[in-house]
Design a protein around this motif. Structure first.
Motif, PDB file in Angstrom:
ATOM      1  N   ASN A 198      -2.563   8.729  -2.328  1.00 15.98           N
ATOM      2  CA  ASN A 198      -1.871   8.789  -0.985  1.00 15.98           C
ATOM      3  C   ASN A 198      -2.953   9.717  -0.401  1.00 15.98           C
ATOM      4  OD1 ASN A 198      -0.430  10.824   1.155  1.00 15.98           O
ATOM      5  ND2 ASN A 198       0.957   9.118   0.798  1.00 15.98           N
ATOM      6  N   GLY A 199      -3.219   9.711   0.797  1.00 20.27           N
ATOM      7  CA  GLY A 199      -4.289  10.377   1.670  1.00 20.27           C
ATOM      8  C   GLY A 199      -4.014  11.967   1.761  1.00 20.27           C
ATOM      9  N   SER A 200      -2.785  12.121   2.140  1.00 24.25           N
ATOM     10  CA  SER A 200      -2.182  13.416   2.388  1.00 24.25           C
ATOM     11  C   SER A 200      -2.194  14.237   1.057  1.00 24.25           C
ATOM     12  CB  SER A 200      -0.824  13.624   3.022  1.00 24.25           C
ATOM     13  OG  SER A 200      -0.976  12.624   4.557  1.00 24.25           O
ATOM     14  N   GLU A 201      -1.626  13.676   0.027  1.00 24.80           N
ATOM     15  CA  GLU A 201      -1.736  14.310  -1.114  1.00 24.80           C
ATOM     16  C   GLU A 201      -2.915  14.449  -1.878  1.00 24.80           C
ATOM     17  OE1 GLU A 201       0.994  11.735  -3.649  1.00 24.80           O
ATOM     18  OE2 GLU A 201       2.707  12.146  -2.493  1.00 24.80           O
ATOM     19  N   ALA A 202      -3.906  13.615  -1.549  1.00 25.76           N
ATOM     20  CA  ALA A 202      -5.357  13.716  -1.939  1.00 25.76           C
ATOM     21  C   ALA A 202      -6.168  15.068  -1.318  1.00 25.76           C
ATOM     22  CB  ALA A 202      -6.072  12.563  -1.708  1.00 25.76           C
ATOM     23  N   LEU A 203      -5.636  15.213  -0.305  1.00 31.85           N
ATOM     24  CA  LEU A 203      -6.178  16.285   0.590  1.00 31.85           C
ATOM     25  C   LEU A 203      -5.978  17.579  -0.112  1.00 31.85           C
ATOM     26  CD1 LEU A 203      -7.735  17.565   2.997  1.00 31.85           C
ATOM     27  CD2 LEU A 203      -5.824  17.337   4.272  1.00 31.85           C
ATOM     28  N   GLU A 204      -4.368  17.631  -0.395  1.00 34.10           N
ATOM     29  CA  GLU A 204      -4.016  18.925  -1.107  1.00 34.10           C
ATOM     30  C   GLU A 204      -4.509  19.120  -2.545  1.00 34.10           C
ATOM     31  OE1 GLU A 204       0.238  20.798  -2.876  1.00 34.10           O
ATOM     32  OE2 GLU A 204       0.261  18.917  -1.559  1.00 34.10           O
ATOM     33  N   THR A 205      -4.747  18.071  -2.967  1.00 36.01           N
ATOM     34  CA  THR A 205      -5.859  17.944  -4.455  1.00 36.01           C
ATOM     35  C   THR A 205      -6.691  18.511  -4.253  1.00 36.01           C
ATOM     36  OG1 THR A 205      -4.172  16.497  -5.466  1.00 36.01           O
ATOM     37  CG2 THR A 205      -6.247  16.943  -6.447  1.00 36.01           C
ATOM     38  N   ALA A 206      -7.633  18.053  -3.392  1.00 35.04           N
ATOM     39  CA  ALA A 206      -8.925  18.675  -3.260  1.00 35.04           C
ATOM     40  C   ALA A 206      -9.074  19.994  -2.599  1.00 35.04           C
ATOM     41  CB  ALA A 206      -9.647  17.527  -2.182  1.00 35.04           C
ATOM     42  N   ALA A 207      -8.031  20.360  -1.953  1.00 37.49           N
ATOM     43  CA  ALA A 207      -7.876  21.822  -1.448  1.00 37.49           C
ATOM     44  C   ALA A 207      -7.697  22.753  -2.538  1.00 37.49           C
ATOM     45  CB  ALA A 207      -7.011  22.023  -0.335  1.00 37.49           C
ATOM     46  N   THR A 208      -6.846  22.398  -3.551  1.00 35.34           N
ATOM     47  CA  THR A 208      -6.383  23.345  -4.681  1.00 35.34           C
ATOM     48  C   THR A 208      -7.409  23.220  -6.029  1.00 35.34           C
ATOM     49  OG1 THR A 208      -4.603  21.709  -5.379  1.00 35.34           O
ATOM     50  CG2 THR A 208      -4.119  23.437  -3.737  1.00 35.34           C
ATOM     51  N   ASN A 209      -8.350  22.325  -5.921  1.00 35.20           N
ATOM     52  CA  ASN A 209      -9.234  21.883  -7.307  1.00 35.20           C
ATOM     53  C   ASN A 209     -10.503  21.825  -6.716  1.00 35.20           C
ATOM     54  OD1 ASN A 209      -6.852  21.537  -9.485  1.00 35.20           O
ATOM     55  ND2 ASN A 209      -6.275  20.476  -7.621  1.00 35.20           N
ATOM     56  N   ASP A 210     -11.624  22.195  -7.846  1.00 35.60           N
ATOM     57  CA  ASP A 210     -13.023  22.191  -7.506  1.00 35.60           C
ATOM     58  C   ASP A 210     -13.288  20.651  -8.127  1.00 35.60           C
ATOM     59  OD1 ASP A 210     -13.233  24.558  -6.426  1.00 35.60           O
ATOM     60  OD2 ASP A 210     -13.416  25.374  -8.276  1.00 35.60           O
ATOM     61  N   PHE A 211     -13.908  19.951  -7.350  1.00 37.71           N
ATOM     62  CA  PHE A 211     -14.592  18.627  -7.811  1.00 37.71           C
ATOM     63  C   PHE A 211     -15.831  18.495  -7.588  1.00 37.71           C
ATOM     64  CE2 PHE A 211     -10.280  17.755  -7.159  1.00 37.71           C
ATOM     65  CZ  PHE A 211      -9.745  17.031  -8.175  1.00 37.71           C
ATOM     66  N   ASP A 212     -16.720  17.796  -8.242  1.00 34.81           N
ATOM     67  CA  ASP A 212     -18.361  17.641  -7.853  1.00 34.81           C
ATOM     68  C   ASP A 212     -18.438  16.495  -6.943  1.00 34.81           C
ATOM     69  OD1 ASP A 212     -19.167  19.495  -9.666  1.00 34.81           O
ATOM     70  OD2 ASP A 212     -18.257  18.250 -11.310  1.00 34.81           O
ATOM     71  N   LEU A 213     -17.499  15.455  -6.959  1.00 32.59           N
ATOM     72  CA  LEU A 213     -17.584  14.108  -6.265  1.00 32.59           C
ATOM     73  C   LEU A 213     -16.307  13.695  -5.830  1.00 32.59           C
ATOM     74  CD1 LEU A 213     -19.324  11.714  -4.880  1.00 32.59           C
ATOM     75  CD2 LEU A 213     -19.407  10.649  -7.253  1.00 32.59           C
ATOM     76  N   ILE A 214     -16.033  13.057  -4.584  1.00 28.20           N
ATOM     77  CA  ILE A 214     -14.905  12.462  -4.164  1.00 28.20           C
ATOM     78  C   ILE A 214     -15.405  11.112  -3.719  1.00 28.20           C
ATOM     79  CG2 ILE A 214     -13.085  12.299  -2.419  1.00 28.20           C
ATOM     80  CD1 ILE A 214     -13.455  15.378  -2.087  1.00 28.20           C
ATOM     81  N   LEU A 215     -14.744   9.918  -4.426  1.00 31.76           N
ATOM     82  CA  LEU A 215     -14.772   8.539  -4.277  1.00 31.76           C
ATOM     83  C   LEU A 215     -13.475   8.375  -3.413  1.00 31.76           C
ATOM     84  CD1 LEU A 215     -15.898   7.363  -7.739  1.00 31.76           C
ATOM     85  CD2 LEU A 215     -17.224   7.629  -5.701  1.00 31.76           C
ATOM     86  N   LEU A 216     -13.705   7.838  -1.978  1.00 30.88           N
ATOM     87  CA  LEU A 216     -12.617   7.615  -1.131  1.00 30.88           C
ATOM     88  C   LEU A 216     -12.589   6.301  -0.342  1.00 30.88           C
ATOM     89  CD1 LEU A 216     -10.724   9.344   1.045  1.00 30.88           C
ATOM     90  CD2 LEU A 216     -12.419  10.066   2.208  1.00 30.88           C
ATOM     91  N   ASP A 217     -11.569   5.921  -0.581  1.00 30.17           N
ATOM     92  CA  ASP A 217     -11.072   4.658   0.062  1.00 30.17           C
ATOM     93  C   ASP A 217     -10.622   5.253   1.706  1.00 30.17           C
ATOM     94  OD1 ASP A 217     -10.403   1.979   0.787  1.00 30.17           O
ATOM     95  OD2 ASP A 217      -8.420   2.102  -0.299  1.00 30.17           O
ATOM     96  N   ILE A 218     -10.770   3.949   2.452  1.00 29.90           N
ATOM     97  CA  ILE A 218     -10.253   4.186   3.898  1.00 29.90           C
ATOM     98  C   ILE A 218      -9.040   3.749   4.154  1.00 29.90           C
ATOM     99  CG2 ILE A 218     -10.908   3.599   6.303  1.00 29.90           C
ATOM    100  CD1 ILE A 218     -13.690   3.411   5.450  1.00 29.90           C
ATOM    101  N   MET A 219      -8.431   2.724   3.797  1.00 26.87           N
ATOM    102  CA  MET A 219      -7.029   2.238   4.148  1.00 26.87           C
ATOM    103  C   MET A 219      -6.138   2.806   3.198  1.00 26.87           C
ATOM    104  SD  MET A 219      -7.840  -1.596   5.447  1.00 26.87           S
ATOM    105  CE  MET A 219      -8.813  -2.154   3.877  1.00 26.87           C
ATOM    106  N   LEU A 220      -5.457   3.988   3.375  1.00 30.98           N
ATOM    107  CA  LEU A 220      -4.537   4.838   2.653  1.00 30.98           C
ATOM    108  C   LEU A 220      -3.510   4.958   3.160  1.00 30.98           C
ATOM    109  CD1 LEU A 220      -7.429   7.376   1.212  1.00 30.98           C
ATOM    110  CD2 LEU A 220      -6.507   5.620  -0.175  1.00 30.98           C
ATOM    111  N   PRO A 221      -2.176   5.152   2.364  1.00 32.49           N
ATOM    112  CA  PRO A 221      -0.884   5.611   3.172  1.00 32.49           C
ATOM    113  C   PRO A 221      -1.012   7.199   3.219  1.00 32.49           C
ATOM    114  CG  PRO A 221      -0.878   5.253   0.592  1.00 32.49           C
ATOM    115  CD  PRO A 221      -2.104   4.892   1.264  1.00 32.49           C
TER     116      PRO A 221
END
Length: 227
Positions: A32-55
């Protein structure tokens, strides 16, 4: 290298998680795009693989919001939207690459390796609270300089707890992030793994680091040192 995969097609997402983990990458999966944003904001990642058509939010919206929140992790779009206008929009928004679906997994791996060469790892390689030290590169855990053997799941849970030091993680959140499944209230899988983790890093040591909030979840309390 720690990767956040944002892909709502469950079958494809599970395939990519399995394949990337077999290559030695640590992968978190959100659908889910909104939940993914929260995950990215609270964790450190080296790379994000991102789909476009998301809920929740589209991939374009997720990327815009990440940049507004000063999340500058490299992003590769993966999408069936393969017209030039979509590719151009994705790159103009700040993605470093755009791979069109369907794609060959070997091609995706090559693009991931390219990001690794260009940007390296932007996150800490060692997490430490008191005398507990976790080396994320070597995947080694020590407490009071004693080497502790953890299973893959136990290591992932410990990394999750340390990455969220002083914040209580619910059993539901742990289940979703570690097993990539919805929480089953009738399951004791989290309790079983937490018990095993405690036996290894807490039972023979002081102070005890893993705290339980009864009826909710777990946390590690203390000052986190990253290096």
């Amino acid at each position: 290298m720690k990767i956040l995969l944002i892909e709502d097609e469950v079958k494809l997402g599970n395939f990519l998680v399995k394949g990337l983990e077999e290559e030695g990458y640590s992968v978190a999966h959100e659908t889910n795009g909104s939940e993914a944003l929260e995950t990215a904001a609270t964790n450190d990642f080296d790379l994000i693989l991102l789909d476009i058509m998301l809920p929740g939010q589209s991939g374009f919206e997720v990327l815009k919001n990440m940049r507004e929140f000063s999340i500058h992790t490299p992003i590769i779009f993966m999408s069936a939207l393969n017209e030039s206008e979509h590719v151009i929009k994705g790159l103009d928004l700040g993605a470093i690459d755009y791979i069109k679906k369907p794609f060959d997994f070997e091609e995706l791996k090559a693009r991931v390796r390219n990001v690794q060469r260009k940007f390296g790892s932007t996150r800490a390689s060692i997490l430490q609270v008191k005398d507990l030290k976790v080396d994320l590169i070597k995947r080694e855990v020590t407490r009071a300089d004693q080497l502790i053997e953890l299973s893959k799941r136990e290591f992932s849970i410990l990394e999750l707890l340390l990455s969220n030091t002083n914040r209580v993680l619910s059993k539901s959140e742990i289940t979703q992030k570690i097993w990539n499944i919805n929480f089953d209230r009738g399951s004791n899988v989290v309790e079983v793994h937490m018990h095993q983790l405690r036996k290894k890093i807490d039972f023979e040591f002081e102070p005890k680091l893993i705290e339980t909030q009864v009826g909710y979840g777990y946390k590690i309390q203390g000052e986190l040192v990253k290096s």
